[in-house]
Scaffold this motif. Structure first.
Motif, short mmCIF file in Angstrom:
data_model
loop_
_atom_site.label_atom_id
_atom_site.label_comp_id
_atom_site.label_asym_id
_atom_site.label_seq_id
_atom_site.Cartn_x
_atom_site.Cartn_y
_atom_site.Cartn_z
N LEU A 263 0.86 -1.17 0.00
CA LEU A 263 0.00 0.00 0.00
C LEU A 263 0.90 1.23 0.00
O LEU A 263 1.68 1.43 0.93
CB LEU A 263 -0.89 0.01 1.26
CG LEU A 263 -1.82 1.20 1.42
CD1 LEU A 263 -2.93 1.17 0.36
CD2 LEU A 263 -2.46 1.21 2.81
N GLN B 218 3.05 6.24 -3.13
CA GLN B 218 2.40 6.01 -4.43
C GLN B 218 3.31 6.47 -5.57
O GLN B 218 3.45 5.80 -6.59
CB GLN B 218 1.08 6.81 -4.51
CG GLN B 218 0.34 6.58 -5.83
CD GLN B 218 -0.73 7.64 -6.13
OE1 GLN B 218 -0.52 8.83 -5.88
NE2 GLN B 218 -1.85 7.20 -6.67
N CYS C 168 -12.49 -2.32 -6.15
CA CYS C 168 -11.19 -2.98 -6.14
C CYS C 168 -11.04 -3.74 -4.83
O CYS C 168 -11.84 -3.55 -3.91
CB CYS C 168 -10.04 -1.97 -6.32
SG CYS C 168 -9.76 -0.95 -4.86
N LEU D 261 -9.17 -3.41 -2.39
CA LEU D 261 -8.94 -2.61 -1.19
C LEU D 261 -10.25 -2.14 -0.56
O LEU D 261 -10.34 -2.00 0.65
CB LEU D 261 -8.08 -1.38 -1.56
CG LEU D 261 -7.71 -0.44 -0.43
CD1 LEU D 261 -6.76 -1.13 0.56
CD2 LEU D 261 -7.03 0.81 -0.99
N PHE E 64 -1.76 -1.23 -13.47
CA PHE E 64 -2.60 -0.42 -12.58
C PHE E 64 -3.78 0.19 -13.32
O PHE E 64 -3.73 0.44 -14.52
CB PHE E 64 -1.78 0.73 -11.97
CG PHE E 64 -0.86 0.29 -10.87
CD1 PHE E 64 -1.30 0.25 -9.56
CD2 PHE E 64 0.45 -0.09 -11.14
CE1 PHE E 64 -0.46 -0.15 -8.53
CE2 PHE E 64 1.30 -0.51 -10.13
CZ PHE E 64 0.85 -0.54 -8.81
N ALA F 180 -5.05 0.86 -8.39
CA ALA F 180 -5.11 -0.54 -7.93
C ALA F 180 -4.53 -1.48 -8.97
O ALA F 180 -4.70 -1.27 -10.17
CB ALA F 180 -6.57 -0.91 -7.66
N ASP F 181 -3.84 -2.48 -8.47
CA ASP F 181 -3.45 -3.62 -9.30
C ASP F 181 -3.85 -4.85 -8.51
O ASP F 181 -3.09 -5.35 -7.68
CB ASP F 181 -1.93 -3.57 -9.55
CG ASP F 181 -1.45 -4.76 -10.39
OD1 ASP F 181 -2.19 -5.76 -10.48
OD2 ASP F 181 -0.33 -4.69 -10.93
N ASP F 182 -5.10 -5.30 -8.72
CA ASP F 182 -5.63 -6.40 -7.91
C ASP F 182 -4.81 -7.67 -8.06
O ASP F 182 -4.65 -8.43 -7.11
CB ASP F 182 -7.09 -6.67 -8.28
CG ASP F 182 -8.03 -5.61 -7.71
OD1 ASP F 182 -7.82 -5.20 -6.56
OD2 ASP F 182 -8.97 -5.19 -8.41
N ARG G 191 -1.92 -7.31 -5.99
CA ARG G 191 -2.35 -6.80 -4.67
C ARG G 191 -1.54 -5.56 -4.25
O ARG G 191 -1.06 -5.46 -3.14
CB ARG G 191 -2.27 -7.90 -3.60
CG ARG G 191 -3.26 -9.05 -3.86
CD ARG G 191 -3.25 -10.04 -2.72
NE ARG G 191 -1.95 -10.68 -2.57
CZ ARG G 191 -1.59 -11.41 -1.52
NH1 ARG G 191 -2.42 -11.55 -0.51
NH2 ARG G 191 -0.40 -11.97 -1.46
N TYR H 75 -1.84 -1.43 -4.02
CA TYR H 75 -2.76 -0.31 -4.03
C TYR H 75 -2.00 0.94 -3.61
O TYR H 75 -1.02 0.85 -2.86
CB TYR H 75 -3.94 -0.56 -3.06
CG TYR H 75 -4.67 -1.83 -3.43
CD1 TYR H 75 -5.71 -1.80 -4.36
CD2 TYR H 75 -4.28 -3.06 -2.91
CE1 TYR H 75 -6.35 -2.97 -4.75
CE2 TYR H 75 -4.91 -4.23 -3.29
CZ TYR H 75 -5.94 -4.18 -4.21
OH TYR H 75 -6.57 -5.32 -4.61
N VAL I 232 -6.75 -7.49 2.21
CA VAL I 232 -5.77 -7.63 1.14
C VAL I 232 -4.62 -8.53 1.60
O VAL I 232 -4.30 -9.53 0.97
CB VAL I 232 -5.24 -6.25 0.67
CG1 VAL I 232 -4.16 -6.44 -0.39
CG2 VAL I 232 -6.38 -5.39 0.14
#
Ligand SMILES: Nc1ncnc2c1ncn2[C@@H]1O[C@H](COP(=O)(O)OP(=O)(O)OP(=O)(O)O)[C@@H](O)[C@H]1O
Ligand SMILES: O=c1[nH]c(=O)c2[nH+]cn([C@@H]3O[C@H](COP(=O)(O)O)[C@@H](O)[C@H]3O)c2[nH]1
Ligand SMILES: NC(=O)CC[C@H](N)C(=O)O
Ligand SMILES: [Mg+2]
Length: 518
Positions: free
Chosen positions: A81, A87, A117, A119, A147, A162-164, A167, A169, A194
């Motif tokens: 995260l 970020q 998403c 998160l 992303f 997000a990139d599920d 995982r 974020y 997550v």
């Protein structure tokens, strides 16, 4: 250090509020540790965390030589995260683009959720608008591969990304501050849903962890603990006693700057509840003579910090030496006193137990509460079974009345302030307001005004009353007293305390004020 199978590593890029991230993770019932980015790789190898949070920070990723996420952490494939600088660092290092801003966004903003998403996990849904808190100049302008944007604000098109699959974020805003009302829940979602941790870490475990750490640090050494009667040092003393028993001696220093009756009260209260050796030192002459002629707030604080250590060292000698000095230092003492992990934070005031310490000290510090906030210390106190008289006490600063007497501190002015403060607190208790207030006290001003009493002229000091509400002392609101409370107290003080002929009330919140006047 103790091994925690389920932990989160917080990589600190120097934000003022990194500790708040740790706090939110703790609130989610998950163990976490903070490591500065420079030593994060080693912490990562040692802790083997299940997830990583990347903090904000003052640098710009666009600048050469700016902090980076260690490659080993990026390559580990763990859930991550990223917050603000976090970020931006993720984006820059994973193949996206960050642009240096020339204006930026500071303060409250609203984000609109554009997609679901992992998160959010039921917390936020498409179409929702949520308040968040922004504090950035730079921004992501092109996402790294994998992303997608899931929320945006007018100033930040990539407010949450997000990139599920991986995982990972990241958000432009700060979820850890209270001005992002759902921020704590977002961090909890990251930790629990997550990362998949159960959230069963508690104050009871914190207690066990700290006990083991204290034992490891102290070994067979002797420890002196500065005990003030306040909740922090009482909790520290009881915790340390649990860890090392008879190796601990507590020392209460009466610097002549305590409130009315406080010295005797503290000593008898502590001796009444605990079978821990306690030395009561009367050092009032030493402190008051040294403060003569000192008017600068930082000079007062530094003198008091140093003199505390002199007294502790002298007492250590008397018991045959002690290698360690324990104090109830909390996180707010640290962040306001020193610039943390090389970050941008400036010194607001030198808390006597941190920034006010002398440069050279013979004893090593034991500070088991150094990461905690006040309300967490109270929780730990309850966990340790401390009675309410300790846990519920208003904080009282180590430098005592010295920082509530702007200008020169004399015995006479201390006596005046003690009387006025006692009346104020007595009225607060009688009105049943003590527990509704976080901290209340009087300040004796170096200003004299003219009054009239019994047809005679007076020319005496002004007293200011202050009362605030807060959860952790980092921010505070003015307490609004009901109806005629303040006029009644003012009348009593002017009538009963010789030397004061006018009373005012301080309406300043923190920020922009601080709680104490110096
Ligand atoms: N009069 C004193 N004698 C000995 N140690 C003191 C004294 N005043 C402060 N200290 C030390 O300095 C530390 C920091 O003081 P501080 O006022 O922040 O904490 P506290 O007094 O324990 O709790 P509170 O914040 O509730 O007053 C204390 O935990 C204690 O170790
Ligand atoms: O032990 C302490 N040593 C100090 O030097 C000190 N200065 C402030 N305080 C207490 O910290 C909280 C925040 O105070 P400020 O808003 O004035 O910084 C408030 O609770 C203050 O009473 C101190 N405590
Ligand atoms: N709060 C932050 O992390 C700020 C990040 C970066 N320094 C910026 O200004 O955008
Ligand atoms: Mg105190």
């Amino acid at each position: 250090m103790v091994d925690h199978p389920d932990s989160i590593l917080i990589v600190d890029f120097g934000s003022q509020v990194t500790q708040l991230i740790a706090r939110r993770v703790r609130e989610a019932g998950v163990y976490s540790e903070i490591a500065p980015f420079t030593s994060a790789e080693a912490a990562f190898a040692r802790m083997k965390p299940k997830g990583v949070i990347l903090s904000g920070g003052p640098a710009s990723v666009v600048d050469e030589g700016s902090p980076r996420i260690p490659q080993a952490i990026l390559d580990a494939g763990l859930p991550m995260l990223g917050i603000c600088y976090g970020q931006q660092a993720l984006t820059a290092q994973l193949g996206g683009t960050v642009e240096k801003g020339n204006s930026g966004e500071f303060g409250k903003a609203f984000v609109e959720v554009s997609d679901s998403c992992g998160l959010f996990n039921g917390l936020w849904a498409e179409g929702d608008t949520h308040q968040v808190w922004m504090s950035h100049g730079d921004k992501v302008i092109e996402l790294a591969p994998g992303f997608r944007a899931v929320a945006s604000s007018p100033g930040a098109p990539y407010a949450i990304i997000a990139d599920d699959a991986r995982r990972i974020y990241a958000m432009q805003f700060h979820p850890e501050v209270v001005h992002t009302p759902d921020g704590g829940k977002l961090i909890a979602n990251f930790a629990r849903h997550v990362v998949g941790l159960t959230g069963d870490w508690t104050m009871a475990e914190f207690r066990q962890t700290k006990i083991q750490e204290i034992r490891a640090q102290v070994g067979k050494g002797r420890v002196i603990c500065g005990l003030s009667g306040g909740v922090d040092s009482a909790v520290a003393a009881v915790l340390i006693h649990e860890a090392i028993g008879e190796q601990l001696t507590c020392v209460f220093v009466d610097h002549g700057l305590m409130r009315s009756g406080e010295a005797d009260q503290v000593v008898s209260l502590f001796r009444g509840h605990y079978n821990i050796p306690l030395v009561h030192v009367d050092a009032s002459t030493l402190f008051l003579s040294g403060l003569a002629g000192v008017t600068d707030p930082e000079a007062k604080r530094k003198f008091i910090g140093k003199t505390f250590i002199d007294v502790f060292e002298a007492e250590a000698k008397k018991i045959g030496g002690a290698e360690f000095l324990a104090q109830g230092t909390l996180y707010p003492d640290v962040i306001e006193s020193v610039s943390f992990t090389g970050g941008p934070s400036v010194t607001i005031k030198s808390h006597h137990n941190v920034g006010g310490l002398p440069e050279r000290m013979d004893m090593k510090l034991v500070e088991p509460l150094r990461e905690l906030f006040k309300d967490e210390v109270r929780d730990l106190g309850r966990e340790l079974g401390l009675p309410d008289v300790f846990v519920g006490r208003h904080p009282f600063p180590g430098p005592g009345l010295a920082i509530r007497i702007p200008g020169e501190v004399t015995r006479e002015r201390c006596d005046i302030l003690r009387k006025a403060d006692a009346i104020y607190l007595e009225e607060i208790r009688n009105a049943g307001l003590y527990d509704a207030i976080w901290q209340a006290f009087a300040v004796l001003l170096p200003v004299r005004t003219v009054g009239v009493m019994g047809d005679g002229r007076t020319y005496d000091s002004v007293l200011a009353l202050r009362a605030v509400t807060s959860t952790d002392g980092m921010t505070a609101e003015v307490f609004g007293f009901p109806g005629d409370f303040l006029p009644r107290v003012a009348t009593r003080i002017v009538n009963e305390v010789k030397g004061v002929n006018r009373v005012t009330y301080d309406y300043t919140s923190k920020p922009p004020g601080t709680i104490e006047w110096e």
